[in-house]
Each structure stands twice: as structure tokens, then as C-alpha cells.
Enzyme design. Structure first.
Site, PDB file in Angstrom:
ATOM      1  N   LYS A 123      39.224  36.358  43.089  1.00  0.00           N
ATOM      2  CA  LYS A 123      39.578  37.254  44.196  1.00  0.00           C
ATOM      3  C   LYS A 123      40.282  36.491  45.327  1.00  0.00           C
ATOM      4  O   LYS A 123      41.112  37.060  46.039  1.00  0.00           O
ATOM      5  CB  LYS A 123      38.333  38.005  44.691  1.00  0.00           C
ATOM      6  CG  LYS A 123      37.751  38.964  43.636  1.00  0.00           C
ATOM      7  CD  LYS A 123      38.741  40.075  43.295  1.00  0.00           C
ATOM      8  CE  LYS A 123      38.341  40.934  42.131  1.00  0.00           C
ATOM      9  NZ  LYS A 123      39.293  42.017  41.845  1.00  0.00           N
TER      10      LYS A 123
ATOM     11  N   TYR B 187      34.169  34.832  39.625  1.00  0.00           N
ATOM     12  CA  TYR B 187      34.680  36.088  40.187  1.00  0.00           C
ATOM     13  C   TYR B 187      35.282  35.861  41.574  1.00  0.00           C
ATOM     14  O   TYR B 187      36.397  36.282  41.857  1.00  0.00           O
ATOM     15  CB  TYR B 187      33.544  37.114  40.262  1.00  0.00           C
ATOM     16  CG  TYR B 187      33.934  38.436  40.887  1.00  0.00           C
ATOM     17  CD1 TYR B 187      34.627  39.389  40.158  1.00  0.00           C
ATOM     18  CD2 TYR B 187      33.598  38.730  42.212  1.00  0.00           C
ATOM     19  CE1 TYR B 187      34.992  40.605  40.734  1.00  0.00           C
ATOM     20  CE2 TYR B 187      33.957  39.936  42.793  1.00  0.00           C
ATOM     21  CZ  TYR B 187      34.651  40.868  42.046  1.00  0.00           C
ATOM     22  OH  TYR B 187      35.009  42.074  42.623  1.00  0.00           O
TER      23      TYR B 187
END
Ligand SMILES: NC(=O)c1ccc[n+]([C@@H]2O[C@H](COP(=O)([O-])OP(=O)(O)OC[C@H]3O[C@@H](n4cnc5c(N)ncnc54)[C@H](O)[C@@H]3O)[C@@H](O)[C@H]2O)c1
Length: 262
Positions: free
Chosen positions: A162, A158
Site C-alpha cells: 500500500k 500488505y
């Protein structure tokens, strides 16, 4: 449907932060295309927003697919006659250690979080270039995260998506400035949405403990002493979507109540 002064596509606006953004942009006078993965969610949220007096159309679809973004732009133009702002908000989280990461889950989170930003940028820029009038600045706005500035354990895949979104934001800002398009990102902290319920539950499953423990620990690290709300994020996105931010591009700003100070 009547043509509006300003028109936005907001991916992942059937829930959570995206829905909060839709509530705020609706107040700002935007007509909006409401997207989400599940059609029922999307239709229900759009109906609720319409009942609040906002001008919306529901357009469910999977943002990992290029064709979805082309459909979202077309929906905006067909219903409202134009497009001014494209918000790549949809995203998913996954919890796990890097050493256990499978190719399948790694590719899935990249498809949803990163491919989507590339395809959304391409579809929006194509439309913006056709509308270019040399005066009005058009906006692409991407959801990064505090995890896009600092890598978080067990949020490795994740976090890396980002970071990738920050990279895409910078390059798109440079390449698209000549067309009167700005590209910026918002980086929320700990927002009380379904995503954090999922993160907390998966942390309990991986590491033990009790429901809510990991969310509480994360909130305890916020200087302002409370969890972030979708409205907190939406206030900043409203600025990014407005002419007030016309001279800002390529930035990825942390709006987190004081979690990180870099
Ligand atoms: N919640 C947080 O604390 C937090 C913090 C920083 C960044 N963010 C980012 O903000 C964005 C929104 O997060 P949220 O907390 O509102 O999440 P959420 O899980 O509450 O809502 C996610 C939304 O995205 C949609 N979505 C998910 N996968 C999709 C797909 N493949 N195609 C189309 N739509 C899809 C869902 O339908 C839903 O509308 C995400 O990009 C997330 O990474 C969230």
C-alpha cells in the site's frame, strides 16, 4: 448498449468497497465495467446492479495479469464507446510476521496489489491518450490504505504494497499530467468487508483470542466510533472521479473516520 456521459472500469467491484463504489458511480451517471476474480461473483453483482437501473457489464479476470487490464479497457470502449475513469481497487490482505514471510506469498500479494496498479495505469493511460481532447480531465484512482501511511504489525507485506501504491500514484501523476490525466489514491481505514473478516480470522489463528476480537479492537481506535462502510469510501471516490477534483493530483488521502492524523 447506449453510450453514456461517463464510463468507468472498477477492478474488484464484485464485492466490498469496489461494489460500494459501483453503487455510487452508478448514481453519478456512470456506465461501468464490473470486475472481480471469480466470474460467478462478478456476473451476480453486475446483474444486481443492472436490476437497480445501472448500466454495467461484467468482465471477470485476474488483475495481476496485464492482459486483464487491456481486456477491461477494451470492454469499456466496445460497450460504451469511451473510458473516463479507471479505478484500481482490487486487492488482497495477508497476515503474518515478516520473519515468516515466504517468497511465494510476498510475490503473490505484490502481483495482486502492485503489479495490478502499474498494468491498470498503463492500459488506462493508453486509452486516455487516444481520446485526449485537451479539455476533459481523465482519472486514474488507486486503492491504498491507512496501512500505506503507517506500517502495521503482521500486515507487513500488505502495508508495503500500500506504500508502493502511493509511490506509483505520485509518479504517475507527474508523468501523466501533460496528457490531462490525474492520478490519486483513497486510503480507507477499517471497512467492514470480507477482507476484515479474513484479517480477524487470521489474527485469531496466529495470536489466539476469539472471533471478532481484532476487528472490535480496530474499531475501538476509530475517533468517529464506528466501522467504515463501503459507502463512506465511495462518497470520496465519487469526488475523485468527478470534475470537482480536476485540480488535484498525486494525492493519497486517508478517509478513515479518524484513525491516523498524519
Ligand atoms: N477493508 C478494509 O478495511 C480496507 C482498508 C483499506 C484499504 N482497503 C483496500 O480496498 C480494496 C478493496 O478491499 P475490500 O475490503 O473491498 O476487499 P474484499 O475482499 O471485500 O473485495 C476484494 C475485491 O477484489 C477482487 N479481487 C481480489 N483479488 C483479485 C484479483 N487477483 N483479480 C481481480 N479481482 C480481485 C475480489 O474479487 C473482490 O471483488 C483493496 O485494495 C484493499 O486493500 C480495504
Amino acid at each position: 448498449m447506449a453510450k453514456q456521459e461517463r464510463v468507468a472500469v472498477i477492478t474488484g467491484s464484485s464485492r466490498g468497497i469496489g461494489r460500494g463504489i459501483a453503487e455510487q458511480l452508478g448514481k453519478d451517471g456512470y456506465a461501468m465495467v464490473i470486475n472481480g476474480y471469480h466470474a460467478a461473483d462478478c456476473q451476480e453483482t453486475a446483474a444486481e446492479l443492472a436490476a437497480e437501473g445501472f448500466t454495467v457489464v461484467a468482465a471477470p479476470g485476474d488483475v495481476s495479469q496485464k492482459s486483464t487490464h487491456e481486456m477491461l479497457v477494451k470492454t469499456a470502449v466496445t460497450n460504451f464507446g469511451r473510458l473516463d475513469t479507471y479505478i484500481n481497487n482490487a486487492g488482497i490482505a495477508q497476515i503474518g510476521n515478516l520473519l515468516d514471510e515466504s517468497a511465494e506469498s510476498f510475490h503473490k500479494i505484490y502481483a495482486t496489489n502492485v503489479d495490478s496498479v502499474l498494468f491498470g495505469t498503463q492500459a488506462a493511460a493508453k486509452q486516455f491518450k487516444q481520446q485526449a481532447d485537451g479539455e476533459k480531465i481523465r482519472k486514474i484512482i488507486n486503492a491504498s490504505s491507512i496501512a500505506g501511511h503507517v506500517g502495521y504489525e503482521q500486515l507487513g507485506a500488505y502495508s508495503s504494497t500500500k506504500f508502493a501504491i502511493r509511490g506509483l500514484t505520485q509518479v504517475a501523476a507527474k508523468e501523466l499530467a501533460k496528457y490531462g490525466i490525474t492520478v490519486n489514491a483513497y486510503c480507507p481505514g477499517i471497512v467492514g468487508t470480507d477482507m476484515w473478516d479474513y484479517i480477524d480470522a487470521r489474527m485469531v489463528a496466529e495470536n489466539g483470542g476469539t472471533k471478532g476480537q481484532y476487528l472490535k479492537a480496530a474499531i475501538d481506535g476509530i475517533s468517529l466510533g464506528r466501522a467504515e462502510t463501503p459507502a463512506d469510501v465511495a462518497d470520496f471516490v465519487s469526488y475523485l472521479a468527478s470534475p470537482m477534483s480536476d485540480y488535484m493530483t498525486g494525492q493519497a488521502v486517508q478517509i478513515d473516520g479518524g484513525v491516523q492524523f498524519i
